[in-house]
Design an enzyme around this catalytic site. Structure first.
Site, mmCIF file in Angstrom:
data_model
loop_
_atom_site.group_PDB
_atom_site.id
_atom_site.type_symbol
_atom_site.label_atom_id
_atom_site.label_comp_id
_atom_site.label_asym_id
_atom_site.label_seq_id
_atom_site.Cartn_x
_atom_site.Cartn_y
_atom_site.Cartn_z
ATOM 1 N N THR A 8 28.595 46.720 7.862
ATOM 2 C CA THR A 8 28.861 48.121 7.508
ATOM 3 C C THR A 8 29.431 48.034 6.110
ATOM 4 O O THR A 8 29.917 46.980 5.716
ATOM 5 C CB THR A 8 29.907 48.726 8.480
ATOM 6 N N THR A 33 35.028 48.469 10.148
ATOM 7 C CA THR A 33 33.801 47.722 10.455
ATOM 8 C C THR A 33 34.030 46.901 11.719
ATOM 9 O O THR A 33 35.113 46.347 11.914
ATOM 10 C CB THR A 33 33.380 46.799 9.300
ATOM 11 N N GLY A 34 33.001 46.831 12.558
ATOM 12 C CA GLY A 34 33.119 46.081 13.810
ATOM 13 C C GLY A 34 32.509 46.901 14.932
ATOM 14 O O GLY A 34 31.878 47.930 14.680
ATOM 15 N N GLY A 47 31.586 49.453 17.015
ATOM 16 C CA GLY A 47 31.930 50.859 16.870
ATOM 17 C C GLY A 47 32.431 51.523 18.139
ATOM 18 O O GLY A 47 33.272 52.433 18.097
ATOM 19 N N ARG A 83 21.468 55.238 19.488
ATOM 20 C CA ARG A 83 22.878 54.841 19.561
ATOM 21 C C ARG A 83 23.600 55.233 18.255
ATOM 22 O O ARG A 83 23.101 54.979 17.164
ATOM 23 C CB ARG A 83 22.973 53.332 19.789
ATOM 24 N N VAL A 84 24.757 55.827 18.384
ATOM 25 C CA VAL A 84 25.554 56.191 17.209
ATOM 26 C C VAL A 84 26.879 55.446 17.285
ATOM 27 O O VAL A 84 27.514 55.411 18.344
ATOM 28 C CB VAL A 84 25.800 57.718 17.172
ATOM 29 N N GLY A 85 27.269 54.837 16.178
ATOM 30 C CA GLY A 85 28.526 54.079 16.158
ATOM 31 C C GLY A 85 29.689 54.899 15.653
ATOM 32 O O GLY A 85 29.685 56.136 15.688
ATOM 33 N N ASP A 86 30.711 54.202 15.175
ATOM 34 C CA ASP A 86 31.948 54.851 14.732
ATOM 35 C C ASP A 86 31.902 55.334 13.283
ATOM 36 O O ASP A 86 32.695 56.187 12.893
ATOM 37 C CB ASP A 86 33.113 53.867 14.849
HETATM 38 N N1 ASP Z 1 30.885 49.743 13.033
HETATM 39 C C1 ASP Z 1 29.463 49.628 12.952
HETATM 40 C C2 ASP Z 1 28.867 50.269 14.160
HETATM 41 O O1 ASP Z 1 29.356 50.070 15.255
HETATM 42 C C3 ASP Z 1 28.946 48.240 12.865
HETATM 43 C C4 ASP Z 1 29.777 47.250 12.090
HETATM 44 O O2 ASP Z 1 30.638 47.596 11.335
HETATM 45 O O3 ASP Z 1 29.541 46.065 12.226
HETATM 46 O O4 ASP Z 1 27.866 50.935 14.015
#
Ligand code: ASP
Length: 322
Positions: free
Chosen positions: A178, A229-230, A232, A206-209
Site C-alpha cells: 500500500t 498498511t497491512g 486491512g 473485497r475492500v480493505g481499510d
Molecule cells: N491495507 C491494505 C489492504 O488491506 C493492504 C496492505 O497494506 O498491505 O487492502
C-alpha cells in the site's frame, strides 16, 4: 496561523521484499522513487501549499512507480484483475474523499481528492467511481496498465499456496503493500492519503481499510494524521486511524505511545502491519511489526530520509522549510 514546522512522512507498504529478492538496481530505483515522492510533497509544503495537496502529490509519485502496490504495480485479485482503493482526508475540515474497487483510474488518489472537493458523497464504489473520474476529466487507463511481472508472479505463487494449503504462511511481500502519506502544512493543518491494490489473490469485490476513513486513513487537526498498511480487515476492526487519534485525545498518550499501542493490537493477532503518523506538532513516527516497511520522511532542515528495513538512508536535501 502557527509557525510550527512543516512535516511529511510516507510509506510504501509493510510488504517489503527480503533484500535478496530484488537486484541492487531495483532497490536503488525503489528508494529513488520514495525520495521523489518526498520531494514532490515537500516542495508543496515549503512553498506554503496545503497538507492535502502535499499528500496527494507524494502518493501520486508512488502510484506511478512499479515498485509499490498502488496504481501501476498494484496487486492482482483472484480473477487476475486490479481493483484499487484510495482515500484522502483533510484534518482541518474533516472532509474526505474515498474510492473502492476502481479499475480504470490511472491515479486513484487524485480522484479521491476531486471527490473530496465535491463534498458529497464521501465514498464511491466500483464502476460508478470510475465513471465519476472519467466525467471529471481525470486520466483513464485500461486495467492492464496496472499489471507488472512481479505482481503476476505473486498471483501465481499465492494460487499455488492456496492449492497446497499454505496461503497463511505467505510472506507480507507476496501478499501486501500500500502507499500512503501524512503531512502538516505551514498553517498547522494535517492531512493523510492512502492508495492500494489490496492484497494478492483477494476475492473480487473485497475492500480493505485504505478507503475506510478512520481505519487505514485518518486526519484531524490538533490530534494526528495516520496512513496504514497491512491486513486491512484488522485495521477496520480496530478503526486504527481513529483509535490512535482517540488514544491521544482521551487517554493523553503521546503519538509514539498511541501508535505503538495500536500496532501491538495487530501484532497480537499475528497480523503484519505498519503506519506513518504525524502529530499536531509535526512529530513523525513510522512503526511496523513486519520484516521491513518502505518509508521515508523529511526532517525540518529539509533532509530526505528513506528506509526499507532497519536501515535509514539520507537521500539528499529538499528545499528548506519556510
Ligand atoms: N491495507 C491494505 C489492504 O488491506 C493492504 C496492505 O497494506 O498491505 O487492502
Amino acid at each position: 496561523m502557527t509557525t510550527s514546522p512543516i512535516a511529511l512522512a510516507i510509506h510504501g507498504g509493510c510488504g517489503t521484499l527480503p533484500k535478496a529478492e530484488m537486484s541492487e538496481e531495483e532497490w536503488a530505483e525503489a528508494k529513488a522513487d520514495l525520495a521523489s515522492s518526498l520531494r514532490a510533497g515537500w516542495t508543496i509544503l515549503a512553498k506554503g501549499g496545503s497538507a492535502v495537496d502535499a499528500v496527494e502529490a507524494a502518493v501520486l509519485v508512488l502510484e506511478n512507480s512499479a515498485h509499490f502496490n498502488a496504481g501501476h504495480g498494484a496487486a492482482f485479485n483472484s480473477d487476475g484483475e486490479h481493483e484499487l482503493d484510495a482515500s484522502i482526508m483533510d484534518g482541518e475540515t474533516l472532509a474526505a474523499g474515498a474510492l473502492c474497487g476502481v479499475k480504470r483510474i490511472r491515479n486513484p488518489i487524485s480522484a479521491a481528492k476531486t471527490l473530496m472537493r465535491r463534498g458529497d458523497p464521501l465514498l464511491l464504489a466500483g464502476a460508478a467511481a470510475d465513471s465519476f473520474a472519467e466525467a471529471e476529466g481525470l486520466d483513464m487507463v485500461e486495467n492492464e496498465y496496472f499489471s507488472t511481472e512481479r505482481r503476476r508472479k505473486n498471483l501465481s505463487s499465492m494460487k499455488i499456496r492456496e492449492l497446497v494449503g499454505t496461503a497463511s504462511e505467505a510472506s507480507e511481500a507476496e501478499k501486501h503493500g500500500t502507499v500512503g502519506a501524512v503531512a502538516r502544512d505551514v498553517e498547522g493543518h494535517l492531512a493523510a492519503a492512502t492508495s492500494t491494490g489490496g492484497y494478492t489473490n483477494k476475492p473480487p469485490g473485497r475492500v480493505g481499510d485504505s478507503p475506510i476513513i478512520g481505519a487505514g486513513t485518518y486526519a484531524r487537526d490538533g490530534r494526528c494524521a495516520v496512513s496504514g498498511t497491512g491486513k486491512g480487515e484488522y485495521f477496520i476492526r480496530y478503526c486504527i486511524g481513529h483509535e490512535i487519534a482517540s488514544l491521544m485525545a482521551y487517554s493523553g498518550l503521546s503519538l509514539a505511545d498511541a501508535t505503538d499501542k495500536a500496532i501491538a493490537e495487530l501484532t497480537a493477532h499475528k497480523v503484519g502491519a505498519g503506519l506513518v503518523a504525524i502529530g499536531a506538532d509535526g512529530a513523525i513516527v513510522a512503526p511496523y511489526n513486519s520484516e521491513g516497511m518502505y518509508r521515508g520522511w523529511v526532517t525540518p532542515d529539509g533532509f530526505v530520509h528513506v528506509a526499507t528495513h532497519g536501515d535509514v538512508e539520507l537521500a539528499g536535501q529538499a528545499e528548506p522549510a519556510p
